[in-house]
Motif scaffolding. Structure first.
Motif, PDB file in Angstrom:
ATOM      1  N   PHE A 270       1.119   5.755  -5.899  1.00  0.00           N
ATOM      2  CA  PHE A 270       0.984   4.340  -6.258  1.00  0.00           C
ATOM      3  C   PHE A 270       2.018   3.530  -5.170  1.00  0.00           C
ATOM      4  CE2 PHE A 270      -1.195   6.712  -9.220  1.00  0.00           C
ATOM      5  CZ  PHE A 270      -1.987   5.859  -9.474  1.00  0.00           C
ATOM      6  N   ALA A 271       1.803   3.061  -4.103  1.00  0.00           N
ATOM      7  CA  ALA A 271       2.603   2.427  -3.242  1.00  0.00           C
ATOM      8  C   ALA A 271       2.428   1.056  -3.065  1.00  0.00           C
ATOM      9  CB  ALA A 271       2.435   3.124  -1.655  1.00  0.00           C
ATOM     10  N   ALA A 272       1.475   0.317  -3.790  1.00  0.00           N
ATOM     11  CA  ALA A 272       1.274  -1.081  -3.822  1.00  0.00           C
ATOM     12  C   ALA A 272       2.383  -1.712  -4.617  1.00  0.00           C
ATOM     13  CB  ALA A 272       0.051  -1.219  -4.651  1.00  0.00           C
ATOM     14  N   ALA A 273       2.911  -2.891  -3.967  1.00  0.00           N
ATOM     15  CA  ALA A 273       3.580  -3.853  -4.653  1.00  0.00           C
ATOM     16  C   ALA A 273       2.829  -4.914  -5.486  1.00  0.00           C
ATOM     17  CB  ALA A 273       4.365  -4.631  -3.371  1.00  0.00           C
ATOM     18  N   VAL A 274       2.372  -4.360  -6.586  1.00  0.00           N
ATOM     19  CA  VAL A 274       1.690  -5.047  -7.753  1.00  0.00           C
ATOM     20  C   VAL A 274       2.367  -6.106  -8.187  1.00  0.00           C
ATOM     21  CG1 VAL A 274       0.232  -4.939  -9.619  1.00  0.00           C
ATOM     22  CG2 VAL A 274       0.423  -2.771  -8.093  1.00  0.00           C
ATOM     23  N   ALA A 275       1.713  -7.340  -8.391  1.00  0.00           N
ATOM     24  CA  ALA A 275       2.385  -8.441  -8.893  1.00  0.00           C
ATOM     25  C   ALA A 275       2.480  -8.145 -10.468  1.00  0.00           C
ATOM     26  CB  ALA A 275       1.710  -9.646  -8.678  1.00  0.00           C
ATOM     27  N   ASP A 276       3.700  -8.527 -11.045  1.00  0.00           N
ATOM     28  CA  ASP A 276       3.740  -7.717 -12.632  1.00  0.00           C
ATOM     29  C   ASP A 276       3.286  -9.176 -13.495  1.00  0.00           C
ATOM     30  OD1 ASP A 276       5.238  -5.683 -12.276  1.00  0.00           O
ATOM     31  OD2 ASP A 276       7.221  -6.740 -11.841  1.00  0.00           O
ATOM     32  N   ASN A 302       0.519  -8.434 -15.832  1.00  0.00           N
ATOM     33  CA  ASN A 302      -0.552  -7.695 -15.506  1.00  0.00           C
ATOM     34  C   ASN A 302      -0.557  -6.155 -16.193  1.00  0.00           C
ATOM     35  OD1 ASN A 302      -2.487  -9.159 -13.988  1.00  0.00           O
ATOM     36  ND2 ASN A 302      -0.725  -9.214 -12.116  1.00  0.00           N
ATOM     37  N   PRO A 303      -1.519  -5.380 -15.865  1.00  0.00           N
ATOM     38  CA  PRO A 303      -1.490  -4.166 -16.304  1.00  0.00           C
ATOM     39  C   PRO A 303      -0.588  -3.589 -15.568  1.00  0.00           C
ATOM     40  CG  PRO A 303      -3.692  -4.578 -15.111  1.00  0.00           C
ATOM     41  CD  PRO A 303      -2.796  -5.934 -15.550  1.00  0.00           C
ATOM     42  N   ASP A 304       0.175  -2.402 -15.852  1.00  0.00           N
ATOM     43  CA  ASP A 304       1.036  -1.562 -14.975  1.00  0.00           C
ATOM     44  C   ASP A 304       0.118  -0.335 -14.765  1.00  0.00           C
ATOM     45  OD1 ASP A 304       3.060   0.354 -14.155  1.00  0.00           O
ATOM     46  OD2 ASP A 304       4.397  -0.740 -15.134  1.00  0.00           O
ATOM     47  N   ALA A 324       9.912   3.092  -6.060  1.00  0.00           N
ATOM     48  CA  ALA A 324      10.868   2.157  -6.679  1.00  0.00           C
ATOM     49  C   ALA A 324      11.631   1.511  -5.454  1.00  0.00           C
ATOM     50  CB  ALA A 324      11.979   2.622  -7.600  1.00  0.00           C
ATOM     51  N   ALA A 325      11.482   0.331  -5.186  1.00  0.00           N
ATOM     52  CA  ALA A 325      12.355  -0.535  -4.262  1.00  0.00           C
ATOM     53  C   ALA A 325      13.266  -1.369  -4.987  1.00  0.00           C
ATOM     54  CB  ALA A 325      11.293  -1.253  -3.329  1.00  0.00           C
ATOM     55  N   GLU A 326      14.628  -0.927  -4.867  1.00  0.00           N
ATOM     56  CA  GLU A 326      15.652  -1.452  -5.582  1.00  0.00           C
ATOM     57  C   GLU A 326      16.574  -2.192  -4.611  1.00  0.00           C
ATOM     58  OE1 GLU A 326      15.258  -1.304  -8.890  1.00  0.00           O
ATOM     59  OE2 GLU A 326      13.841   0.067  -8.890  1.00  0.00           O
ATOM     60  N   LYS A 339      11.294   7.475 -15.931  1.00  0.00           N
ATOM     61  CA  LYS A 339      11.211   7.907 -17.023  1.00  0.00           C
ATOM     62  C   LYS A 339      10.282   7.148 -17.879  1.00  0.00           C
ATOM     63  CE  LYS A 339      15.739   9.827 -17.863  1.00  0.00           C
ATOM     64  NZ  LYS A 339      17.191   9.430 -18.317  1.00  0.00           N
ATOM     65  N   ARG A 340      10.490   5.804 -17.516  1.00  0.00           N
ATOM     66  CA  ARG A 340       9.959   4.493 -18.156  1.00  0.00           C
ATOM     67  C   ARG A 340       8.224   4.746 -17.749  1.00  0.00           C
ATOM     68  NH1 ARG A 340      12.660   0.348 -16.327  1.00  0.00           N
ATOM     69  NH2 ARG A 340      10.834  -0.291 -14.822  1.00  0.00           N
ATOM     70  N   LYS A 341       7.895   5.151 -16.527  1.00  0.00           N
ATOM     71  CA  LYS A 341       6.593   4.948 -16.108  1.00  0.00           C
ATOM     72  C   LYS A 341       5.912   6.418 -16.424  1.00  0.00           C
ATOM     73  CE  LYS A 341       7.071   1.169 -13.314  1.00  0.00           C
ATOM     74  NZ  LYS A 341       5.981   0.308 -13.059  1.00  0.00           N
TER      75      LYS A 341
HETATM   76  N1  CTP Z   1       3.334  -0.541 -10.327  1.00  0.00           N
HETATM   77  C1  CTP Z   1       1.930  -0.537 -10.654  1.00  0.00           C
HETATM   78  N2  CTP Z   1       1.368  -1.667 -11.446  1.00  0.00           N
HETATM   79  C2  CTP Z   1       2.193  -2.730 -11.657  1.00  0.00           C
HETATM   80  C3  CTP Z   1       3.486  -2.727 -11.412  1.00  0.00           C
HETATM   81  C4  CTP Z   1       4.094  -1.454 -10.590  1.00  0.00           C
HETATM   82  O1  CTP Z   1       1.325   0.371 -10.279  1.00  0.00           O
HETATM   83  N3  CTP Z   1       1.669  -3.777 -12.475  1.00  0.00           N
HETATM   84  C5  CTP Z   1       3.921   0.788  -9.395  1.00  0.00           C
HETATM   85  C6  CTP Z   1       4.096   0.313  -8.292  1.00  0.00           C
HETATM   86  O2  CTP Z   1       3.113   0.447  -7.148  1.00  0.00           O
HETATM   87  C7  CTP Z   1       5.323   1.379  -7.851  1.00  0.00           C
HETATM   88  C8  CTP Z   1       5.956   1.588  -9.169  1.00  0.00           C
HETATM   89  O3  CTP Z   1       4.944   1.071 -10.214  1.00  0.00           O
HETATM   90  O4  CTP Z   1       4.901   2.633  -7.553  1.00  0.00           O
HETATM   91  C9  CTP Z   1       7.093   0.552  -9.448  1.00  0.00           C
HETATM   92  O5  CTP Z   1       6.938  -0.660  -9.036  1.00  0.00           O
HETATM   93  P1  CTP Z   1       8.217  -1.745  -9.319  1.00  0.00           P
HETATM   94  O6  CTP Z   1       7.282  -3.073  -8.930  1.00  0.00           O
HETATM   95  O7  CTP Z   1       9.389  -1.755  -8.487  1.00  0.00           O
HETATM   96  O8  CTP Z   1       8.283  -1.555 -10.828  1.00  0.00           O
HETATM   97  P2  CTP Z   1       8.255  -2.577 -11.795  1.00  0.00           P
HETATM   98  O9  CTP Z   1       7.529  -1.866 -13.085  1.00  0.00           O
HETATM   99  O10 CTP Z   1       7.704  -4.081 -11.506  1.00  0.00           O
HETATM  100  O11 CTP Z   1      10.047  -2.680 -12.575  1.00  0.00           O
HETATM  101  P3  CTP Z   1      10.981  -3.629 -12.130  1.00  0.00           P
HETATM  102  O12 CTP Z   1      10.408  -5.120 -12.458  1.00  0.00           O
HETATM  103  O13 CTP Z   1      11.858  -3.347 -13.265  1.00  0.00           O
HETATM  104  O14 CTP Z   1      11.436  -3.433 -10.826  1.00  0.00           O
END
Ligand code: CTP
Length: 397
Positions: A270-276, A302-304, A324-326, A339-341
């Motif tokens: 799961f390498a996408a940068a999904v909008a939260d 949005n769904p995680d 995790a891009a931090e 842990k959370r995911k």
């Molecule tokens: N991801 C996902 N669906 C989402 C958000 C994130 O599948 N709605 C996945 C990304 O593809 C990535 C991982 O989760 O592999 C971490 O994404 P990140 O945006 O860093 O995590 P967040 O859950 O948004 O955590 P935070 O806001 O604390 O950084």
């Protein structure tokens, strides 16, 4: 190269059949032997003469052609190849394959074969999106059929959308990946990539910054090791990898639907940068400036996708990998995210402004799993992808 590989090419009836002529030429350039089969409908688009001239061999057309039966029975014909490829695969051929109909040479060969089958669908966008075709597609995938394309674009019928047959070079990349014996041969792997765009109104959206380069490089690394890659991508800047089955989406909700449709897979990356967040109740019409002030946007969560797939009871991939891009406290944040995911591995990196990762060609990552934190040396992003693909191959072996 495909030297000595034998391809049985079934040409269905669609305007894309003209691309199959180029496919034959390019396969032969790479050393493959191509035995062509032309359906009745296919004959309406390309002539048997042009097909056999390019293939340098007889084109098979009729189930009841006694000469063919004497020379080579249809059962035998279905077994001689290393791979059967259907290009273009029409909605009709896909439906026949799904239900096991065998009423002409092409469908009989497809039912009788014990060889891997790959299809390159091509049809009108509405036919492709029809629930019946999508059901058939799912069944075919479950039956082990490889699918390449279709691509999105302008169609011969004047409409726009998914339905164009994959280009000959894309089909060749898939064939090469399939016939190359690599540690991931025969393994289906899902990769999400790019940003998602969440509409505010028909012309505006919110999104994360992402070029899609990381996901694309990882998909390439997996394909090079022989994997069948389903590449679910948001609107990225870089072109998707050749040889992957590309599913284009816009929003996080569409990405989640596409991810579910791709299951089961052996691994999900799961390498996408999904909008939260998305805009709750996005406007159907363009928001206009008004003297009442700026619009107020309400957000909905949005769904995680990563979390949801990690917690699936049925169809959970054997290996689920998140990123995790931090920008600060990288290790602590990444371990907490792991842990959370509920995923198996997290690939973490520092994307703070000083790190040079965003837009740069090198990356320094760490891999987090149940054994702890493993620091990788700084290396080109393509090497990170290759090394990750090798680690995935070891984990799935
Ligand atoms: N991801 C996902 N669906 C989402 C958000 C994130 O599948 N709605 C996945 C990304 O593809 C990535 C991982 O989760 O592999 C971490 O994404 P990140 O945006 O860093 O995590 P967040 O859950 O948004 O955590 P935070 O806001 O604390 O950084």
């Amino acid at each position: 190269m495909l030297t000595g590989k034998h391809i049985l090419l079934i040409i269905g009836g669609g305007i894309a059949a003209f691309k199959s002529l180029d496919l034959i030429r390019r396969l032969r350039e790479r050393g493959a032997v191509v035995t062509p089969v032309l359906t009745n409908a296919g004959e309406a688009f390309v002539t048997p003469l042009s097909v056999s001239a390019l293939a340098g061999r007889k084109v098979f057309r009729d189930l009841f052609d006694l000469t063919d039966e004497a020379e080579m029975g249809h059962i035998q014909l279905s077994r001689v190849a290393d791979l059967v490829i259907v290009a273009p695969a029409t909605a009709d051929l896909m439906a026949k394959m799904t239900s096991g109909v065998a009423n002409d040479l092409a469908s009989t060969l497809l039912l009788a074969t014990d060889t891997p089958v790959m299809i390159a669908p091509a049809m009108n966008v509405r036919m492709w999106q029809h629930a019946a075709t999508q059901r058939n597609l799912e069944t075919l995938r479950r039956d082990g059929t490889q699918v390449v394309g279709p691509n999105e674009g302008d169609m011969a019928c004047g409409e726009f959308g998914p339905g164009r047959m994959a280009e000959p070079m894309e089909i060749i990349a898939s064939i090469e990946a399939h016939l190359t014996d690599g540690p991931l041969s025969g393994k289906r792997i899902l990769v999400t990539s790019g940003p998602t765009h969440e509409p505010i109104d028909p012309v505006r959206y919110i999104a994360n910054r992402s070029s899609g380069a990381q996901g694309t490089a990882i998909a390439r690394g997996l394909i090079a090791l022989g994997a069948e890659v389903i590449f679910v991508t948001g609107p990225a800047e870089v072109s998707p990898p050749e040889g992957a089955q590309v599913v284009s989406v816009q929003t996080a909700q569409e990405m989640l639907t596409a991810v579910h449709a791709a299951l089961p897979v052996e691994a999900g990356i799961f390498a996408a940068a999904v909008a939260d967040w998305r805009v709750a109740g996005a406007s159907e019409r363009k928001l206009k400036k008004s003297k009442d002030g700026v619009p107020r946007l309400e957000f909905a969560e949005n769904p995680d996708i990563l979390k949801e797939v990690s917690h699936l009871e049925e169809n959970r991939p054997k290996l689920v990998i998140g990123f995790a891009a931090e920008t600060n406290d990288v290790v602590d944040n990444a371990v907490a995210k792991w842990k959370r995911k509920g995923c198996d591995w997290i690939v973490a990196n520092d994307v703070s402004t000083g790190s040079g990762v965003m837009g740069g060609s090198e990356n320094t990552v760490m891999l987090i799993d149940k054994n702890g934190v493993e620091n990788w040396p700084t290396m080109p992003k393509t090497d990170v992808a290759r090394r990750l693909a090798e680690r995935i191959a070891q984990a799935l072996a």
